[in-house]
Scaffold this active site. Structure first.
Site, short mmCIF file in Angstrom:
data_model
loop_
_atom_site.label_atom_id
_atom_site.label_comp_id
_atom_site.label_asym_id
_atom_site.label_seq_id
_atom_site.Cartn_x
_atom_site.Cartn_y
_atom_site.Cartn_z
N ILE A 12 0.83 -1.21 0.00
CA ILE A 12 0.00 0.00 0.00
C ILE A 12 0.86 1.26 0.00
O ILE A 12 0.49 2.29 -0.56
CB ILE A 12 -0.98 0.00 1.19
CG1 ILE A 12 -2.16 0.95 0.93
CG2 ILE A 12 -0.29 0.33 2.50
CD1 ILE A 12 -3.07 0.51 -0.17
N ASP A 13 2.05 1.18 0.60
CA ASP A 13 2.95 2.34 0.62
C ASP A 13 3.38 2.72 -0.78
O ASP A 13 3.53 3.91 -1.11
CB ASP A 13 4.17 2.06 1.51
CG ASP A 13 4.91 0.78 1.14
OD1 ASP A 13 4.31 -0.13 0.52
OD2 ASP A 13 6.09 0.66 1.49
N ASP A 54 11.87 5.09 -3.14
CA ASP A 54 11.61 5.23 -1.70
C ASP A 54 12.70 4.49 -0.94
O ASP A 54 12.80 3.26 -1.01
CB ASP A 54 10.23 4.66 -1.37
CG ASP A 54 9.79 4.99 0.05
OD1 ASP A 54 10.63 5.44 0.86
OD2 ASP A 54 8.60 4.80 0.36
#
EC number: 2.7.1.33
Length: 255
Positions: free
Chosen positions: A108-109, A129
């Site tokens: 989900i990130d 990220d």
């Protein structure tokens, strides 16, 4: 004002977000030994330190990649605020087309970052990220999530090197200037810092060659603040993309 909570594998960030902008945030270790009451104490302390009244927070919105912690923090927030938090992926779906073979596999990130990246920077995009793991996520010209790559994070690599070698020390990689180290510490620092920079630059070049478009590159995550100083490709560093992306999805759903 919302309380946005980004629950990660190593840390969980609690942030006060107003009109899409982070006002302030607090990072706590993602401690699996903490009970609901422990998290309740932490949340209460954050509000106290911030001088924030719970009545000033309209909603609590949670994004999580750690289900056991999500359940406890959800319960703690519900107790403290007297209302049910909203969860990204459950009460609040991420409105982005996912071109993964199995869309349910995507963390989900990663899709939060993709949605927030498109909203804030346009498309196409490569999002990097730098957290417990390093993720490369690709958004195409249509704003669709294409997929990406996953690699062990910087801290994970440092910890692995330290724990599996008898004589190599644990090091910090801040302020690394030279590729050729003159001591063991400098050599490790160089290997980690410039090695990861080369990894990121190389992966971005390969993604661009494979996909055939010229994207913006967005860097985020805890280690991004260090790595951004050494990257020799055009990029934007956005420390709070994940946290503010929680607000973007909350806002999209008419809140």
């Amino acid at each position: 004002m919302i309380l946005g909570i980004d629950i990660g594998n190593t840390t969980s960030e609690f942030g006060f977000i107003y009109n899409g902008k982070r006002i302030n945030s607090y990072k706590l270790r993602s401690d699996h030994t903490k009970t609901v009451d422990d998290w309740l104490i932490d949340i209460s302390a954050i509000f106290s330190i911030e001088g924030m009244k719970k009545e000033s927070v309209k909603d609590c919105v949670i994004s999580s990649v750690v289900p056991p912690l999500e359940d406890r923090i959800y319960s703690a927030c519900k107790k403290f605020l007297g209302k049910k938090p909203l969860r990204i992926g459950k009460e609040l779906k991420v409105p982005i087309k996912i071109n993964y073979k199995n869309p349910e596999e995507v963390g989900i990130d990663r899709v939060v970052n993709a949605f927030a990246g498109v909203k804030r920077y346009g498309k196409p995009l490569i999002l990097v990220d730098l957290g417990t793991a390093i993720t490369f996520d690709v958004v195409n010209q249509k704003g669709e999530y294409e997929g990406g790559a996953i690699f062990p994070g910087i801290d994970s690599s440092i910890e692995a090197l330290f724990s599996k070698t008898a004589k190599l020390p644990k090091v910090s990689i801040e302020n690394v200037k030279k590729v050729v180290g003159k001591t063991t510490v400098e050599s490790i620092q160089s290997g980690i810092f410039f090695g990861y920079i080369s990894l990121i630059e190389g992966m971005i070049k390969r993604i661009i060659r494979e996909k055939g478009f010229s994207p913006k590159v967005i860097l985020t995550g805890g280690s991004g603040e260090i790595i951004t100083k050494g990257l020799e490709i055009d990029h934007i560093f956005d420390m709070y993309l994940s946290l503010e992306g929680i607000y973007d999805i909350y806002s999209y759903h008419g809140n």
